[in-house]
Design an enzyme around this catalytic site. Sequence first.
Site, PDB file in Angstrom:
ATOM      1  N   LYS A 176       1.123  -1.094   0.236  1.00  0.00           N
ATOM      2  CA  LYS A 176       0.175  -0.296  -0.274  1.00  0.00           C
ATOM      3  C   LYS A 176       0.818   1.929   0.144  1.00  0.00           C
ATOM      4  CE  LYS A 176      -1.297   3.049   2.937  1.00  0.00           C
ATOM      5  NZ  LYS A 176      -1.874   4.436   1.872  1.00  0.00           N
ATOM      6  N   GLY A 228       7.467   5.524   7.461  1.00  0.00           N
ATOM      7  CA  GLY A 228       6.696   6.811   7.310  1.00  0.00           C
ATOM      8  C   GLY A 228       7.264   7.787   8.678  1.00  0.00           C
ATOM      9  N   SER A 229       5.145   8.830   8.939  1.00  0.00           N
ATOM     10  CA  SER A 229       5.215   9.520  10.467  1.00  0.00           C
ATOM     11  C   SER A 229       5.654   8.358  11.442  1.00  0.00           C
ATOM     12  CB  SER A 229       4.285   9.990   9.948  1.00  0.00           C
ATOM     13  OG  SER A 229       2.935   9.274  10.860  1.00  0.00           O
ATOM     14  N   VAL A 232       1.719   7.261  12.985  1.00  0.00           N
ATOM     15  CA  VAL A 232       0.773   6.403  12.625  1.00  0.00           C
ATOM     16  C   VAL A 232       2.749   4.709  12.088  1.00  0.00           C
ATOM     17  CG1 VAL A 232       0.838   4.899   9.693  1.00  0.00           C
ATOM     18  CG2 VAL A 232       0.257   7.502  10.683  1.00  0.00           C
ATOM     19  N   GLU A 250      10.696   2.193  10.370  1.00  0.00           N
ATOM     20  CA  GLU A 250      11.066   3.607   9.639  1.00  0.00           C
ATOM     21  C   GLU A 250      10.280   5.059  10.163  1.00  0.00           C
ATOM     22  OE1 GLU A 250      14.440   3.804   9.889  1.00  0.00           O
ATOM     23  OE2 GLU A 250      14.863   1.892   9.682  1.00  0.00           O
ATOM     24  N   CYS A 284      13.419  12.074   5.774  1.00  0.00           N
ATOM     25  CA  CYS A 284      13.170  10.956   7.118  1.00  0.00           C
ATOM     26  C   CYS A 284      15.044  11.904   7.297  1.00  0.00           C
ATOM     27  CB  CYS A 284      13.507  10.312   7.432  1.00  0.00           C
ATOM     28  SG  CYS A 284      14.012   9.044   6.079  1.00  0.00           S
ATOM     29  N   GLU A 386       9.639  17.222  13.856  1.00  0.00           N
ATOM     30  CA  GLU A 386       9.892  17.140  12.660  1.00  0.00           C
ATOM     31  C   GLU A 386       9.074  17.748  11.406  1.00  0.00           C
ATOM     32  OE1 GLU A 386       9.726  13.314  10.716  1.00  0.00           O
ATOM     33  OE2 GLU A 386      11.389  13.031   9.562  1.00  0.00           O
TER      34      GLU A 386
HETATM   35  C1  UN1 Z   1      18.121   9.029   1.626  1.00  0.00           C
HETATM   36  O1  UN1 Z   1      18.122   9.691   2.810  1.00  0.00           O
HETATM   37  O2  UN1 Z   1      18.469   9.144   0.429  1.00  0.00           O
HETATM   38  O3  UN1 Z   1      11.423   8.506   4.375  1.00  0.00           O
HETATM   39  C2  UN1 Z   1      16.805   7.819   1.480  1.00  0.00           C
HETATM   40  C3  UN1 Z   1      12.621   8.718   4.011  1.00  0.00           C
HETATM   41  C4  UN1 Z   1      13.878   7.496   4.539  1.00  0.00           C
HETATM   42  C5  UN1 Z   1      14.495   7.288   3.322  1.00  0.00           C
HETATM   43  C6  UN1 Z   1      15.718   8.567   3.679  1.00  0.00           C
HETATM   44  N1  UN1 Z   1      13.264   6.462   4.921  1.00  0.00           N
HETATM   45  O4  UN1 Z   1      13.299   9.946   4.036  1.00  0.00           O
END
Ligand code: UN1
Length: 495
Positions: A176, A228-229, A232, A250, A284, A386
């Site tokens: 998804k 994502g956030s 979530v 992540e 991120c 963030e």
């Molecule tokens: C990057 O630093 O090139 O959601 C990738 C994000 C990270 C991926 C970063 N999981 O921005």
Amino acid sequence: MSTAVELQHYISGTWVQGGGGILTSVNPARPAETVAHGLHAGPADVERAMASAAAAKHGWARTPAHERGAVLLRAAVILEENAQLWGLELAREEGKTLAEGRGEVLRAAQIFRYYGNDGDREAGSVYASPRRGEKIFVTRKPLGVVGVVTPFNFPIAIPAWKIAPALTYGNAVVWKPASTVPLLAMRLTQALEQAGLPDGVLNLLIGPGSIGTALVEHPALDGLSFTGSTGVGRTLAAAAAGNGVPIQAEMGGKNAAIVLADADLKLATEQVILGAFRSSGQKCTATSRLIVADAVADEFLAGLAATARSLLVGDPADPSTQMGPVISGAARESIQRGITTALDQGADLLIGGLPYEDTARVAGHFVAPTILELKGTAPADIWRDELFGPVLSVRRAASTQAAFDLANDSDFGLSAALFTQDVTIALKGMDELDVGILHVNSESAGADPHVPFGGAKKSGYGPKEQGQSAKEFYTHTTTVYLQGSHSSSLRGDSA
Ligand code: UN1
């Protein structure tokens, strides 16, 4: 301008209409322009996709690793052949520049190549046994059906780095993507379809967050990978625990760049600009905090502000654009609110901050590159939260230790960038900085496919991604105590 693409889902090797409500993805630089349009997935689609993945998982798990890898390698070629076209579509749907869009499609191809070759790497381990005539093997097997839930900001690279290892290690996938970037999700799926992926091994469901919730709660699910956030991610992690399945999540970052007095300031300026403003700060791993040594702060900040002011912010369709819009009107409002709060809390505005007033940029979801300096030590929301936009907050540090302490002053610990030419300080930074990824003399974003990716502290939950770490998540081990026949002469000899 190009016409809108009809939105479709991919279930059991067939492209189908969704059973849910209307979903439209738009160009964030020109929101009146529709990129993809159709019906999103509904509960019955989730059931069909899960059943299709469950039916396909055994056949795929038993397919030799080299054969699975060959599909990924063919998909890599298709991604490369389409990099220009799909990069343009990516820029149109997500808002990053053309160069970044094309680069991201090529990055997805690179990830597919890395995992496509996994059949050539070790697939388990062997241990000595304390008993004669025995060896102990640790073998790896796929989890089964894995859910993949991906964000808008890397519409093809993040899906690639979850889906490629999931597939190479023998799992079936139900994916998804973020509902703001359905077109690129369809493109990646098409690449795998054309590469000959068997029906049911990858299923694509485009839709709102409720689809992710339905996946994580589904009894046939064996694992979930999410980016994502933080909010979530934590909700999904709790639901995954409730369903008894592993999750890899992540989540947020509030990544610091640390510019020490001995740094190459020209290099640091260039890299901090890239880290803070590329992809409009929507990574991120983006640099959202800057810590600069007192001794060079005035000089460095003046140069940084001048460079940020010169960035060409506009429609990514123009190849000279250096920074595009953010993803949505809601994102723009929330970032602007964060800036207002920072100013209310006493921050000094070095550049940006104000909404654009020209017609083109008022129509799109543009936020100006913004740098704010926090004076004194009072807490500030902008230092902690963030914003996921092109906003950099700055504090000065009186010593290297104070700089490291400021960098660690966050619940998050995804990445950091340390600028110094002193190897002793770099070594100290490696020990002191509490992050999953440390860049010395390069920007805080960026990740190679063959090495672990993920955060320390509250940035991540579960095993890291990429490289061999992905194997930790997408497989489970079986420890095999292997003996020959008990009546064998060898065993008899040892008795
Ligand atoms: C990057 O630093 O090139 O959601 C990738 C994000 C990270 C991926 C970063 N999981 O921005």
